[in-house]
Motif scaffolding. Structure first.
Motif, mmCIF file in Angstrom:
data_model
loop_
_atom_site.group_PDB
_atom_site.id
_atom_site.type_symbol
_atom_site.label_atom_id
_atom_site.label_comp_id
_atom_site.label_asym_id
_atom_site.label_seq_id
_atom_site.Cartn_x
_atom_site.Cartn_y
_atom_site.Cartn_z
ATOM 1 N N UNK A 590 0.832 -1.210 0.000
ATOM 2 C CA UNK A 590 0.000 0.000 0.000
ATOM 3 C C UNK A 590 0.861 1.252 0.000
ATOM 4 N N UNK A 591 1.951 1.227 0.740
ATOM 5 C CA UNK A 591 2.839 2.383 0.805
ATOM 6 C C UNK A 591 3.500 2.625 -0.553
ATOM 7 N N UNK A 592 3.941 1.561 -1.207
ATOM 8 C CA UNK A 592 4.559 1.681 -2.526
ATOM 9 C C UNK A 592 3.564 2.223 -3.540
ATOM 10 N N UNK A 593 2.344 1.695 -3.517
ATOM 11 C CA UNK A 593 1.312 2.160 -4.439
ATOM 12 C C UNK A 593 1.003 3.634 -4.210
ATOM 13 N N UNK A 594 0.948 4.030 -2.961
ATOM 14 C CA UNK A 594 0.688 5.430 -2.631
ATOM 15 C C UNK A 594 1.785 6.335 -3.182
ATOM 16 N N UNK A 595 3.033 5.910 -3.056
ATOM 17 C CA UNK A 595 4.154 6.702 -3.576
ATOM 18 C C UNK A 595 4.120 6.781 -5.094
ATOM 19 N N UNK A 596 3.802 5.676 -5.739
ATOM 20 C CA UNK A 596 3.738 5.664 -7.203
ATOM 21 C C UNK A 596 2.636 6.586 -7.713
ATOM 22 N N UNK A 597 1.497 6.562 -7.039
ATOM 23 C CA UNK A 597 0.399 7.445 -7.442
ATOM 24 C C UNK A 597 0.777 8.904 -7.268
ATOM 25 N N UNK A 598 1.428 9.217 -6.143
ATOM 26 C CA UNK A 598 1.842 10.599 -5.905
ATOM 27 C C UNK A 598 2.873 11.057 -6.920
ATOM 28 N N UNK A 599 3.859 10.190 -7.207
ATOM 29 C CA UNK A 599 4.888 10.571 -8.181
ATOM 30 C C UNK A 599 4.289 10.716 -9.563
ATOM 31 N N UNK A 600 3.312 9.851 -9.868
ATOM 32 C CA UNK A 600 2.652 9.965 -11.167
ATOM 33 C C UNK A 600 1.879 11.261 -11.290
ATOM 34 N N UNK A 601 1.192 11.646 -10.224
ATOM 35 C CA UNK A 601 0.445 12.905 -10.247
ATOM 36 C C UNK A 601 1.377 14.098 -10.365
ATOM 37 N N UNK A 602 2.510 14.012 -9.688
ATOM 38 C CA UNK A 602 3.465 15.121 -9.737
ATOM 39 C C UNK A 602 4.043 15.268 -11.131
ATOM 40 N N UNK A 603 4.411 14.127 -11.754
ATOM 41 C CA UNK A 603 5.005 14.202 -13.091
ATOM 42 C C UNK A 603 4.005 14.719 -14.101
ATOM 43 N N UNK A 604 2.739 14.287 -13.964
ATOM 44 C CA UNK A 604 1.710 14.791 -14.875
ATOM 45 C C UNK A 604 1.506 16.273 -14.674
ATOM 46 N N UNK A 625 28.425 16.098 -17.223
ATOM 47 C CA UNK A 625 27.958 15.200 -16.169
ATOM 48 C C UNK A 625 26.450 14.997 -16.144
ATOM 49 N N UNK A 626 25.716 15.626 -17.044
ATOM 50 C CA UNK A 626 24.253 15.529 -17.039
ATOM 51 C C UNK A 626 23.767 14.119 -17.197
ATOM 52 N N UNK A 627 24.424 13.337 -18.057
ATOM 53 C CA UNK A 627 23.974 11.963 -18.293
ATOM 54 C C UNK A 627 24.085 11.103 -17.050
ATOM 55 N N UNK A 628 25.156 11.244 -16.291
ATOM 56 C CA UNK A 628 25.347 10.451 -15.079
ATOM 57 C C UNK A 628 24.292 10.777 -14.026
ATOM 58 N N UNK A 629 24.009 12.079 -13.842
ATOM 59 C CA UNK A 629 23.020 12.486 -12.843
ATOM 60 C C UNK A 629 21.625 12.015 -13.231
ATOM 61 N N UNK A 630 21.293 12.097 -14.498
ATOM 62 C CA UNK A 630 19.972 11.676 -14.953
ATOM 63 C C UNK A 630 19.776 10.188 -14.739
ATOM 64 N N UNK A 631 20.828 9.439 -14.924
ATOM 65 C CA UNK A 631 20.707 7.979 -14.772
ATOM 66 C C UNK A 631 20.475 7.583 -13.324
ATOM 67 N N UNK A 632 20.986 8.364 -12.376
ATOM 68 C CA UNK A 632 20.879 8.014 -10.963
ATOM 69 C C UNK A 632 19.693 8.701 -10.267
ATOM 70 N N UNK A 633 19.041 9.665 -10.957
ATOM 71 C CA UNK A 633 17.966 10.402 -10.292
ATOM 72 C C UNK A 633 16.725 9.538 -10.178
ATOM 73 N N UNK A 634 15.968 9.737 -9.092
ATOM 74 C CA UNK A 634 14.718 9.030 -8.911
ATOM 75 C C UNK A 634 14.908 7.667 -8.279
ATOM 76 N N UNK A 635 14.653 7.570 -6.960
ATOM 77 C CA UNK A 635 14.753 6.295 -6.255
ATOM 78 C C UNK A 635 13.471 5.502 -6.475
ATOM 79 N N UNK A 636 13.553 4.207 -6.724
ATOM 80 C CA UNK A 636 12.345 3.393 -6.892
ATOM 81 C C UNK A 636 11.432 3.493 -5.676
ATOM 82 N N UNK A 637 10.109 3.387 -5.944
ATOM 83 C CA UNK A 637 9.127 3.530 -4.860
ATOM 84 C C UNK A 637 9.326 2.465 -3.787
ATOM 85 N N UNK A 638 9.735 1.244 -4.191
ATOM 86 C CA UNK A 638 9.939 0.180 -3.206
ATOM 87 C C UNK A 638 11.030 0.547 -2.206
#
Length: 726
Positions: A590-604, A625-638
């Protein structure tokens, strides 16, 4: 009472002495002040609530904190000169101050607001504007005037009455220094046993008595009926009419018909709009309660309430929605139609309902709720009542109860015997807890009756042996019966403690259920070698009933999740590691789903809000260095869910007397998503009754008043009584 100049002392709050003199029943009424400690309030703002409609409030305000919270309503402060004025619930002293100190401002104010202006229509416009704001999801203005100004206000305390023969009425006015002369009204009784009523008023309030119109009195009478759950026909009683005539100048008391057909329905419609507006602003999950009860004519009614979390204040709030007549022959279809109508009427979304707490054994109601995929939790108070009643229905116990009631009735009805009992009680220090007949609808009253009988066993036995003209077979209690009474009192004592624990909570939440049930089953109801066969039988039966009523898988999971998310019980010492793992999986999902929904709403939201723009030139840092930072940004909801769960477990366990809602409010910055999930479960109460109705004496008082209400007023009066603070 906000006005500290007008006070009423009655027999509920003060004892007034009276002594005979020269054959006459002269009343020695003593009035004196009890000045509380002086309080000094440092204010940052002066605010005026929206209910203050007079134009003169523009230049006054109540002292408030920097956040706008009113510190006291005993005094108001002039915005222009900071003069402090006692608040008398009228505006005559406001205008008088402006006239004496700020004549030019008063002239300009009244010129801009001529008396012919339609005040009522303006109020109507403001109410409609506030309603539009509420429907739009916005909050109306908390205050109509707010002035940022510093200052201090000193309050000398309230004035109360005490009994002191050394104080005379001749110097009472000198003793009480509130700045204005006082008028004392004394009402004497016909004999020394009667309690007297006194009023203490400032002279400037005497003129207001004649200015109060019939509508204000009618509303006051209606409020009295609503708050005390009285029958409207009380206004037809000669005693009530004499009381009102004594307390006030001659005035017209509204008739029973006017109360029932005009005044109460009008107040009901006003409150209904207010409750609907409050519910329309709810965005979080909620819970429903269904409480079944019977009227004096044995007809069944069900009162439905809604519970929801006030996130800003971190408090659980309750509103009564409706009370419906539920005949015993109602089928599932009738319950289904009622539920659908209720949800539609109050615009409640079924997917937002975390659970439904039910205080009823009607299988048709349970099925109607189950078919809507709702989790149904048995009310704990109702469960304890059902379990205790099962013990009382045991043939041997029922026979004993009949004898106990006969014994108490015989003793009370015989003056000499009752006097002997009272004397023996005083000698044995038992007078504090009286031996009273029980009210079977509230099991604790029956338990108390048995408990007090057991404590007085020797006294009762002696008294009954010496009573003449008594059929001993009707009142004789054998040794075996006394032993059954003792066992039953001991076995049910933890149930009584559990009930009183619920009454100590502000609103007992469902997270309490699992620990309380576990403690009852694993400890208090666990059979001991020293138990008699009767005690063992009671314990086993009660334990089985408790487990059976909460055996549903959905209920078990709901209770375990709610308890796990309660910081007082998060360590869960009463469950196995396997049980902990079982509940941790759905919480993480439930916590993971809640985070995914929130992140989805924020991105939209970000994509929608991003305005079209030309492609900007990349900086050297971004290019390298932009490519390296982009690859590491955003921690999975789990992983985020795991981090919040670890953070929650690392926090210190809250004390048992702390409020879990306040704890989560303080921890929301560390565990924002877990806080939202906890709020979903913490909106569910453990029982249908509020804590004010849980103590047995309050429960009996409320039940008897509710059962006596006329059917055509039940819905309106219970709605107003439950929501009168709106």
């Amino acid at each position: 009472m906000e006005n500290n100049k007008q006070l009423v002392a009655s027999n509920s709050s003060v004892k007034l002495s009276s002594t005979p003199d020269d054959g006459k029943n002269d009343i020695q009424m003593v009035l004196a002040k009890m000045m509380e400690e002086k309080h000094t309030y440092t204010y940052k703002k002066l605010v005026v609530p929206p209910s203050m409609r007079s134009i003169y409030w523009k230049f006054f305000g109540f002292p408030a904190t920097d956040e706008g919270d009113i510190l006291t309503k005993v005094k108001i402060v002039c915005v222009l000169c900071k003069t402090q004025i006692a608040y008398n619930r009228n505006t005559s002293n406001l205008r008088m101050h402006l006239q004496n100190k700020h004549a030019q401002e008063l002239l300009e104010l009244e010129s801009a607001n001529p008396p012919c202006r339609q005040i009522v229509s303006q109020d109507h416009k403001e109410r409609k504007a506030q309603k539009r704001l509420l429907k739009a999801g916005l909050s109306p203005a908390k205050y109509i005037y707010t002035t940022n100004v510093d200052g201090t206000v000193q309050i000398d305390g309230d004035i109360q009455f005490v009994t002191d023969p050394n104080i005379t009425l001749s110097n009472i006015e000198d003793d009480i220094t509130i700045g204005q002369p006082l008028r004392v009204m004394i009402k004497g009784g016909s004999n020394s046993n009667n309690q007297n009523v006194a009023f203490l008023m400032s002279d400037d309030n005497t003129m207001n008595q004649s200015e109060i119109d019939g509508k204000t009195l009618s509303d006051a009478v209606a409020e009295f009926i609503v708050m005390d759950l009285q029958l409207p026909e009380i206004v037809e009683g000669r005693g009530f009419q004499r009381l009102v005539a004594t307390l006030r100048s001659p005035c017209e008391i509204p008739s029973k018909n006017k109360l029932e057909e005009e005044i109460i329905p009008r107040i009901y419609e006003t409150f209904r709009v207010s409750v609907a507006a409050s519910l329309s602003c709810i965005t979080s999950e909620l819970a429903l309660t269904f409480e079944e009860w019977k009227s004096n004519d044995t007809e069944s009614f069900v009162t439905i309430s809604v519970y929801y979390l006030n996130v800003e204040e971190a408090e659980l709030e309750c509103k009564i929605l409706s009370t419906v007549h539920a005949p015993s022959d109602w089928e599932e279809i009738h319950w289904s139609n009622m539920i659908d109508t209720l949800l539609l009427e109050w615009d409640l979304k079924i997917e937002k309902i975390t659970a439904v707490v039910v205080s009823s054994s009607r299988t048709e109601l349970i099925m109607a709720l189950t078919n809507r995929s709702l989790t149904i939790v048995p009310c704990l108070l109702h469960t304890l009542q059902v379990c205790a009643q099962a013990c009382f229905d045991n043939p041997d116990v029922a026979h004993i109860l009949t004898k106990c009631r006969a014994v108490i009735g015989a003793i009370i009805s015989h003056p000499g015997t009752y006097a002997a009992l009272s004397m023996q009680e005083q000698l044995s220090a038992l007078k504090e807890n009286a031996m009273l007949l029980d009210y079977p609808g509230v099991w604790i009253s029956t338990h108390n009756m048995l408990e007090q009988m057991v404590l007085r066993r020797s006294i009762i036995t002696t008294i009954l042996e010496n009573m003449e003209g008594m059929d001993q077979e009707l009142v004789e209690i054998t040794n075996d019966q006394w032993k059954i009474m003792e066992d039953l009192v001991t076995v049910l004592e933890p149930f009584k403690v559990t009930t009183m624990t619920l009454s100590e909570e502000k609103i007992p939440q469902i997270s309490l259920l699992k620990p309380l049930l576990w403690q009852l089953v694993s400890s208090h109801l666990k059979v001991q070698e020293s138990d008699s066969e009767t005690a063992k039988s009671f314990k086993e039966s009660l334990s089985d009933m408790l487990c059976e009523r909460y055996a549903d898988g959905n209920v078990t999971l709901l209770l375990q999740i709610a308890t796990t998310l309660d910081p007082r019980f998060k360590s869960m010492p009463y469950v196995t590691e396997e049980d902990k793992n079982i509940v941790s999986v759905p919480i993480k999902e439930m916590l993971t789903k809640l985070m995914q929904e929130d992140s989805g709403n924020i991105s939209i939201k970000h994509e929608d809000e991003m305005p079209p723009s030309k492609k900007s030139r990349l900086s050297g840092m971004e290019l390298l260095l932009g490519g390296l930072c982009a690859a590491k940004s955003g921690m999975p909801a789990e992983e985020k869910a795991d981090l919040e769960l670890v953070q929650y477990q690392s926090e210190a366990t809250a004390s048992l007397d702390s409020c879990p809602l306040q704890w989560w409010l303080r921890t929301s910055a560390k565990c924002p998503n877990l806080t939202k999930l906890a709020n979903k479960y913490h909106c569910v109460p453990a029982c249908c009754a509020p804590p004010t109705r849980i103590p047995p004496e309050m429960q009996i008082q409320y039940d008897t008043k509710r059962a006596a209400l006329p059917p055509h007023l039940i819905d309106k009066l219970l709605f107003l009584h439950g929501n009168h603070t709106v």
